[in-house]
Design an enzyme around this catalytic site. Sequence first.
Site, PDB file in Angstrom:
ATOM      1  N   CYS A  66      47.014  35.963  44.316  1.00 46.97           N
ATOM      2  CA  CYS A  66      47.449  35.016  45.032  1.00 46.97           C
ATOM      3  C   CYS A  66      48.426  34.185  44.227  1.00 46.97           C
ATOM      4  CB  CYS A  66      46.588  34.364  45.852  1.00 46.97           C
ATOM      5  SG  CYS A  66      45.627  35.231  46.607  1.00 46.97           S
TER       6      CYS A  66
ATOM      7  N   HIS B 138      49.462  27.968  49.235  1.00 46.83           N
ATOM      8  CA  HIS B 138      49.189  29.309  49.181  1.00 46.83           C
ATOM      9  C   HIS B 138      48.236  29.470  50.607  1.00 46.83           C
ATOM     10  CE1 HIS B 138      47.561  33.368  49.018  1.00 46.83           C
ATOM     11  NE2 HIS B 138      46.335  32.890  48.826  1.00 46.83           N
TER      12      HIS B 138
ATOM     13  N   ASN C 170      46.099  35.733  54.898  1.00 49.65           N
ATOM     14  CA  ASN C 170      46.608  35.502  53.443  1.00 49.65           C
ATOM     15  C   ASN C 170      47.091  36.981  53.483  1.00 49.65           C
ATOM     16  OD1 ASN C 170      46.266  35.565  50.868  1.00 49.65           O
ATOM     17  ND2 ASN C 170      44.353  35.063  50.489  1.00 49.65           N
TER      18      ASN C 170
HETATM   19  N1  ACO Z   1      32.074  36.426  61.140  1.00 50.29           N
HETATM   20  C1  ACO Z   1      31.035  35.703  61.214  1.00 50.29           C
HETATM   21  N2  ACO Z   1      30.203  35.458  60.488  1.00 50.29           N
HETATM   22  C2  ACO Z   1      30.465  35.582  59.255  1.00 50.29           C
HETATM   23  C3  ACO Z   1      31.494  36.243  58.780  1.00 50.29           C
HETATM   24  C4  ACO Z   1      32.507  36.592  59.849  1.00 50.29           C
HETATM   25  N3  ACO Z   1      33.711  37.180  59.653  1.00 50.29           N
HETATM   26  N4  ACO Z   1      31.788  36.015  57.285  1.00 50.29           N
HETATM   27  C5  ACO Z   1      30.477  35.432  56.941  1.00 50.29           C
HETATM   28  N5  ACO Z   1      29.745  35.076  57.756  1.00 50.29           N
HETATM   29  C6  ACO Z   1      28.697  34.474  58.129  1.00 50.29           C
HETATM   30  C7  ACO Z   1      27.977  34.586  56.626  1.00 50.29           C
HETATM   31  O1  ACO Z   1      27.214  35.832  56.615  1.00 50.29           O
HETATM   32  C8  ACO Z   1      26.970  33.383  56.580  1.00 50.29           C
HETATM   33  O2  ACO Z   1      25.871  33.606  57.470  1.00 50.29           O
HETATM   34  P1  ACO Z   1      24.264  33.224  56.745  1.00 50.29           P
HETATM   35  O3  ACO Z   1      24.430  31.819  56.638  1.00 50.29           O
HETATM   36  O4  ACO Z   1      23.630  33.594  57.798  1.00 50.29           O
HETATM   37  O5  ACO Z   1      24.252  33.712  55.335  1.00 50.29           O
HETATM   38  C9  ACO Z   1      27.890  32.236  57.367  1.00 50.29           C
HETATM   39  O6  ACO Z   1      28.914  33.248  58.033  1.00 50.29           O
HETATM   40  C10 ACO Z   1      28.605  31.278  56.487  1.00 50.29           C
HETATM   41  O7  ACO Z   1      28.958  32.018  55.245  1.00 50.29           O
HETATM   42  P2  ACO Z   1      29.888  31.209  54.259  1.00 50.29           P
HETATM   43  O8  ACO Z   1      30.440  32.097  53.153  1.00 50.29           O
HETATM   44  O9  ACO Z   1      29.263  30.093  53.732  1.00 50.29           O
HETATM   45  O10 ACO Z   1      31.315  30.669  55.024  1.00 50.29           O
HETATM   46  P3  ACO Z   1      32.224  29.640  54.624  1.00 50.29           P
HETATM   47  O11 ACO Z   1      32.483  28.555  55.384  1.00 50.29           O
HETATM   48  O12 ACO Z   1      32.259  29.809  53.240  1.00 50.29           O
HETATM   49  O13 ACO Z   1      33.641  30.867  55.100  1.00 50.29           O
HETATM   50  C11 ACO Z   1      35.025  32.136  53.671  1.00 50.29           C
HETATM   51  C12 ACO Z   1      33.609  31.902  54.231  1.00 50.29           C
HETATM   52  C13 ACO Z   1      35.829  32.131  55.013  1.00 50.29           C
HETATM   53  C14 ACO Z   1      35.229  33.633  53.173  1.00 50.29           C
HETATM   54  C15 ACO Z   1      35.452  31.057  52.970  1.00 50.29           C
HETATM   55  O14 ACO Z   1      34.476  30.833  51.837  1.00 50.29           O
HETATM   56  C16 ACO Z   1      36.815  31.260  52.297  1.00 50.29           C
HETATM   57  O15 ACO Z   1      37.630  31.259  52.562  1.00 50.29           O
HETATM   58  N6  ACO Z   1      36.715  31.474  50.872  1.00 50.29           N
HETATM   59  C17 ACO Z   1      37.914  31.453  50.012  1.00 50.29           C
HETATM   60  C18 ACO Z   1      38.172  32.933  49.711  1.00 50.29           C
HETATM   61  C19 ACO Z   1      39.399  33.363  50.036  1.00 50.29           C
HETATM   62  O16 ACO Z   1      40.337  33.105  50.725  1.00 50.29           O
HETATM   63  N7  ACO Z   1      39.845  34.576  49.207  1.00 50.29           N
HETATM   64  C20 ACO Z   1      40.833  35.139  49.182  1.00 50.29           C
HETATM   65  C21 ACO Z   1      41.792  35.099  47.898  1.00 50.29           C
HETATM   66  S1  ACO Z   1      41.879  33.754  46.836  1.00 50.29           S
HETATM   67  C22 ACO Z   1      42.752  32.537  47.541  1.00 50.29           C
HETATM   68  O17 ACO Z   1      43.534  32.926  48.125  1.00 50.29           O
HETATM   69  C23 ACO Z   1      42.240  31.151  47.485  1.00 50.29           C
END
Ligand code: ACO
Length: 330
Positions: free
Chosen positions: A114, A255, A285
């Site tokens: 990224c 980003h 993204n």
């Molecule tokens: N739909 C529904 N529920 C979901 C989904 C989905 N697509 N994905 C995860 N969940 C659930 C999980 O299983 C979890 O359930 P549980 O509590 O029963 O275990 C719940 O939602 C919460 O999950 P979290 O991982 O805590 O959710 P969070 O608010 O952290 O969001 C996300 C997850 C969107 C992935 C976030 O952590 C994020 O954006 N992280 C950055 C990752 C990223 O962008 N990486 C890409 C490249 S790096 C960069 O560019 C920064």
Amino acid sequence: MSRNAKITAVGKYLPEKRLNNIDLENLVETSDSWIVERTGILERRIVSNGQTNSDMAAAAARRILEERQMGADEIDLIIVATVTPDMFFPSTACVLQEKIGATRAWGFDLLGACSGFLYALASGAQFISTGTYQKVLIVGSDVMSSIINFRDRATCVLFGDGAGAVLLEPTEKDEEGIFDFLLKSDGRGGKFLYMPAGGSLNPASHETIDRNMHYVHQDGRQVFKLAIKGMVEVSREILERHGYTGADLALYVPHQANLRIIQASVEKLNLRPDQVMVNIQKYANTTAGTIPICLAEAREENRLKKGDLVLLTSFGAGLTWGSILLRWEL
Ligand code: ACO
């Protein structure tokens, strides 16, 4: 000889095909409301069958040639930032060179995930600063749909396909164009976001396919926290070392990984919403594509004028992160 590089043209390409959150509801157990609330994403673009990374890169590059009204044979160097090249080799830069007819240019791919576009922009700027080259094409292009597991709801909702590009040329004055960069890596965080197979560690085999090792794997919560911290730290440091604060910025181009990451960094940097470029709702993204696509759209929307102070900031796999500070010269 020392002179800065400035951006003299911008271009973008997004595939026609749209995949919205309702479409994803049919693929995995998710909901439009979860995706919108947790990420800010409404839809993303996906390549059509047979459409490649180099096709998108070439389309973005052709916009640049049109805007600058120049021939491809004027380009000296091409750098393509990507984690999804057409193939490991030849490089996508070489494929692109052939597609647009940049007969005088040499080129290479750069893998900074990224942060790839910022790494490439800083690298290309060096060839201008030394006086070696006059025209350097920097592309950020990724076909994330080629490495996403559309059965994994934790990752498939986050990414899209797209490409952006800029042309770098020399400027004469010190605080014009790209005048500073601050780039970081921390390999200790590699385990939080990676694609385990396909390289020499785990060459493609039936087993790697069966174990879904050719897809993006990530610890979303860790990446989320580290992204906010890293983006805020480098943004503050690069501004401070020139005596600027957030108030001096005309545009902050972060980003686009998650709207909540962007909002948290904006809050910590004390920026107003009108100082921030956001288009994640449309494209998700696109990895190396997000920042040049944002720049192209900011220009289309007349949000940039000559002399504006612009801060580009990224965070991604590696871990990699960084900021580039520039005066807009178009
Ligand atoms: N739909 C529904 N529920 C979901 C989904 C989905 N697509 N994905 C995860 N969940 C659930 C999980 O299983 C979890 O359930 P549980 O509590 O029963 O275990 C719940 O939602 C919460 O999950 P979290 O991982 O805590 O959710 P969070 O608010 O952290 O969001 C996300 C997850 C969107 C992935 C976030 O952590 C994020 O954006 N992280 C950055 C990752 C990223 O962008 N990486 C890409 C490249 S790096 C960069 O560019 C920064």
